[in-house]
Design a protein around this motif. Structure first.
Motif, PDB file in Angstrom:
ATOM      1  N   GLN A  47      -7.096  -0.799 -12.842  1.00 10.11           N
ATOM      2  CA  GLN A  47      -7.358   0.297 -13.592  1.00 10.11           C
ATOM      3  C   GLN A  47      -8.261   0.144 -14.680  1.00 10.11           C
ATOM      4  O   GLN A  47      -9.100   1.105 -15.024  1.00 10.11           O
ATOM      5  N   THR A  60      -1.247   0.481  -2.044  1.00 15.18           N
ATOM      6  CA  THR A  60      -0.827   0.581  -0.601  1.00 15.18           C
ATOM      7  C   THR A  60      -1.832  -0.173   0.217  1.00 15.18           C
ATOM      8  O   THR A  60      -1.433  -0.810   1.280  1.00 15.18           O
ATOM      9  N   ILE A  92       4.856  10.731   3.972  1.00 15.80           N
ATOM     10  CA  ILE A  92       3.705  10.936   3.033  1.00 15.80           C
ATOM     11  C   ILE A  92       2.484  10.036   3.554  1.00 15.80           C
ATOM     12  O   ILE A  92       2.782   8.810   3.824  1.00 15.80           O
ATOM     13  N   GLU A 119      -3.349  -5.199 -10.164  1.00 17.85           N
ATOM     14  CA  GLU A 119      -3.518  -4.878 -11.565  1.00 17.85           C
ATOM     15  C   GLU A 119      -2.994  -5.933 -12.673  1.00 17.85           C
ATOM     16  O   GLU A 119      -2.164  -5.802 -13.345  1.00 17.85           O
ATOM     17  N   TYR A 173       4.483   6.592   3.966  1.00 16.90           N
ATOM     18  CA  TYR A 173       5.513   6.364   3.403  1.00 16.90           C
ATOM     19  C   TYR A 173       6.642   7.383   3.788  1.00 16.90           C
ATOM     20  O   TYR A 173       6.463   8.322   3.273  1.00 16.90           O
ATOM     21  N   ALA A 197      -0.206   7.710   2.659  1.00 14.91           N
ATOM     22  CA  ALA A 197      -0.944   7.204   1.472  1.00 14.91           C
ATOM     23  C   ALA A 197      -2.329   6.770   1.753  1.00 14.91           C
ATOM     24  O   ALA A 197      -3.145   6.835   0.899  1.00 14.91           O
ATOM     25  N   GLU A 256       1.951  -5.826  -8.468  1.00 15.21           N
ATOM     26  CA  GLU A 256       1.924  -5.217  -9.587  1.00 15.21           C
ATOM     27  C   GLU A 256       3.054  -5.529 -10.430  1.00 15.21           C
ATOM     28  O   GLU A 256       4.473  -5.677  -9.841  1.00 15.21           O
ATOM     29  N   ALA A 280      -7.983   6.188  -9.398  1.00 12.42           N
ATOM     30  CA  ALA A 280      -6.989   6.753 -10.261  1.00 12.42           C
ATOM     31  C   ALA A 280      -5.660   6.510  -9.714  1.00 12.42           C
ATOM     32  O   ALA A 280      -5.265   5.791  -8.939  1.00 12.42           O
ATOM     33  N   ASN A 281      -4.479   6.683 -10.773  1.00 12.04           N
ATOM     34  CA  ASN A 281      -3.160   6.418 -10.426  1.00 12.04           C
ATOM     35  C   ASN A 281      -2.775   7.292  -8.868  1.00 12.04           C
ATOM     36  O   ASN A 281      -3.163   8.641  -9.043  1.00 12.04           O
ATOM     37  N   GLY A 282      -2.157   6.382  -8.029  1.00 12.32           N
ATOM     38  CA  GLY A 282      -1.696   7.189  -6.935  1.00 12.32           C
ATOM     39  C   GLY A 282      -2.646   7.339  -5.809  1.00 12.32           C
ATOM     40  O   GLY A 282      -2.511   8.004  -4.739  1.00 12.32           O
ATOM     41  N   ALA A 283      -3.885   6.536  -6.078  1.00 12.82           N
ATOM     42  CA  ALA A 283      -5.013   6.684  -5.101  1.00 12.82           C
ATOM     43  C   ALA A 283      -4.755   6.049  -3.795  1.00 12.82           C
ATOM     44  O   ALA A 283      -5.290   6.421  -2.773  1.00 12.82           O
ATOM     45  N   GLY A 284      -4.225   5.172  -3.928  1.00 13.67           N
ATOM     46  CA  GLY A 284      -3.585   4.260  -2.486  1.00 13.67           C
ATOM     47  C   GLY A 284      -4.129   2.881  -2.831  1.00 13.67           C
ATOM     48  O   GLY A 284      -3.970   2.240  -1.749  1.00 13.67           O
ATOM     49  N   LYS A 285      -4.354   2.218  -4.012  1.00 16.01           N
ATOM     50  CA  LYS A 285      -4.673   1.036  -4.100  1.00 16.01           C
ATOM     51  C   LYS A 285      -3.728   0.076  -3.751  1.00 16.01           C
ATOM     52  O   LYS A 285      -4.145  -1.054  -3.067  1.00 16.01           O
TER      53      LYS A 285
HETATM   54  P1  ATP Z   1      -1.425   3.204  -9.374  1.00 20.12           P
HETATM   55  O1  ATP Z   1      -2.697   2.581  -9.987  1.00 20.12           O
HETATM   56  O2  ATP Z   1      -0.508   3.979  -9.991  1.00 20.12           O
HETATM   57  O3  ATP Z   1      -0.560   1.834  -9.056  1.00 20.12           O
HETATM   58  P2  ATP Z   1      -2.238   3.317  -6.484  1.00 20.12           P
HETATM   59  O4  ATP Z   1      -3.436   3.595  -6.348  1.00 20.12           O
HETATM   60  O5  ATP Z   1      -1.734   1.982  -6.512  1.00 20.12           O
HETATM   61  O6  ATP Z   1      -1.576   3.792  -7.945  1.00 20.12           O
HETATM   62  P3  ATP Z   1      -0.235   3.714  -4.573  1.00 20.12           P
HETATM   63  O7  ATP Z   1       0.941   2.984  -5.291  1.00 20.12           O
HETATM   64  O8  ATP Z   1      -0.769   2.825  -3.384  1.00 20.12           O
HETATM   65  O9  ATP Z   1      -1.274   4.169  -5.404  1.00 20.12           O
HETATM   66  O10 ATP Z   1       0.235   5.027  -3.977  1.00 20.12           O
HETATM   67  C1  ATP Z   1      -0.438   5.866  -2.974  1.00 20.12           C
HETATM   68  C2  ATP Z   1       0.393   7.081  -2.788  1.00 20.12           C
HETATM   69  O11 ATP Z   1       1.835   6.618  -2.109  1.00 20.12           O
HETATM   70  C3  ATP Z   1       1.076   7.852  -4.222  1.00 20.12           C
HETATM   71  O12 ATP Z   1       1.034   9.249  -3.741  1.00 20.12           O
HETATM   72  C4  ATP Z   1       2.449   7.346  -4.271  1.00 20.12           C
HETATM   73  O13 ATP Z   1       3.193   8.411  -4.924  1.00 20.12           O
HETATM   74  C5  ATP Z   1       2.980   7.128  -2.764  1.00 20.12           C
HETATM   75  N1  ATP Z   1       3.944   6.007  -2.543  1.00 20.12           N
HETATM   76  C6  ATP Z   1       3.491   4.739  -3.208  1.00 20.12           C
HETATM   77  N2  ATP Z   1       4.950   4.149  -2.881  1.00 20.12           N
HETATM   78  C7  ATP Z   1       5.613   4.839  -2.220  1.00 20.12           C
HETATM   79  C8  ATP Z   1       6.933   4.729  -1.717  1.00 20.12           C
HETATM   80  N3  ATP Z   1       7.561   3.625  -1.849  1.00 20.12           N
HETATM   81  N4  ATP Z   1       7.567   5.848  -1.314  1.00 20.12           N
HETATM   82  C9  ATP Z   1       7.085   6.986  -1.198  1.00 20.12           C
HETATM   83  N5  ATP Z   1       5.864   7.455  -1.634  1.00 20.12           N
HETATM   84  C10 ATP Z   1       5.026   6.264  -2.249  1.00 20.12           C
END
Ligand code: ATP
Length: 235
Positions: free
Chosen positions: A193, A42, A14, A160, A11, A16, A83, A35-40
């Motif tokens: 989750q 994405t 960043i 989710e 992104y 991901a 989600e 966990a939250n933010g792991a990249g699932k």
């Molecule tokens: P959750 O369980 O909280 O939904 P996740 O495992 O699905 O988390 P992602 O949503 O894939 O995680 O996010 C992966 C990383 O990418 C995180 O650090 C998040 O902050 C970042 N991220 C996700 N979407 C964006 C965006 N639109 N712009 C910038 N960074 C993003």
């Protein structure tokens, strides 16, 4: 059926996803936990073409899809339930389902699939003329899944599905996930989750941390894995 080879997704600046590789065979339910933010999420969006990977390859039934548009990917047979149950709140249940079939032209097939969906979710049949936004959280999740099924996917990506739902409704949703897999032979990639429930319904699982896959095994073995128990099962 699906192969991710070393994908990197960003992104802006960043990163991901960092070299994610995974494989899914036809007929499987695979879960991706972390966990939250792991990249699932994405990972799902990199497959569906919503956030295409910057490098690496995605193959679906031996065809490279990482350079295709999200629309082309849907037409090949991959549907995503994002989600947060993003249904169309002002459209009725029937209209929402119609939207899921927007790439199809087989009117009879569409009608039959809608009847099958009403068998699967009788509550949606009762509410067919009601606006989507007035349904309960669980009913909206059922509608979101049904809308994706209207595209007759070979591979269903679920993000989710249990989020924010009461335990009884979560149980119902997981039963339906199993049914969709066995009765219509739909392959499923499930992001959750709720690792405990997800691993109970899945055949295999991948664990994701900080944009990387750190573990992959059969669901049974992941349920017994001490690290998984401690980090994701609260045991
Ligand atoms: P959750 O369980 O909280 O939904 P996740 O495992 O699905 O988390 P992602 O949503 O894939 O995680 O996010 C992966 C990383 O990418 C995180 O650090 C998040 O902050 C970042 N991220 C996700 N979407 C964006 C965006 N639109 N712009 C910038 N960074 C993003």
């Amino acid at each position: 059926m699906l192969k991710l080879k070393n994908i990197n997704t960003f992104y802006g600046n960043i990163q991901a996803l960092k070299g994610v590789s995974m494989e899914i065979s036809e007929g499987e339910i695979i879960t991706l936990i972390g966990a939250n933010g792991a990249g699932k999420s994405t990972t799902l969006m990199s497959i569906s073409g919503v956030v295409p990977p910057r490098s690496g390859q995605v193959y679906f039934m031996d065809r490279p899809i990482h350079t295709m548009s999200a629309n082309q990917i849907v037409s090949l047979g991959i549907s995503q339930v994002p989600e947060g149950r993003r249904i169309f709140p002002y459209l009725t249940v029937l209209e929402n389902l119609d939207m899921g079939a927007f790439l199809r032209t087989d009117k009879d097939g569409i009608k039959k699939d809608m009847e099958d969906i009403f068998d699967l979710f009788p509550i949606l049949a009762e509410r067919r003329h009601q606006a989507g936004g007035t349904l309960s959280g669980g009913e909206q999740q059922m509608l979101a899944i049904s809308r994706a099924l209207m595209a007759r996917p070979k591979l269903l990506l679920l993000d989710e599905p249990s989020l924010g739902l009461a335990p009884l409704v979560v149980k119902q949703i997981f039963e339906i996930i199993r049914k969709i897999n066995t009765e219509s032979n739909t392959t499923i990639l499930l992001v959750e989750q709720n690792a405990n429930l997800a691993l109970k319904v899945a055949h295999r699982g991948y664990v994701m941390e900080n944009g990387r896959i750190t573990l992959s095994d059969s669901a049974d073995r992941l349920l017994e894995n001490e690290d998984v128990k401690r980090a994701y099962l609260g045991l």
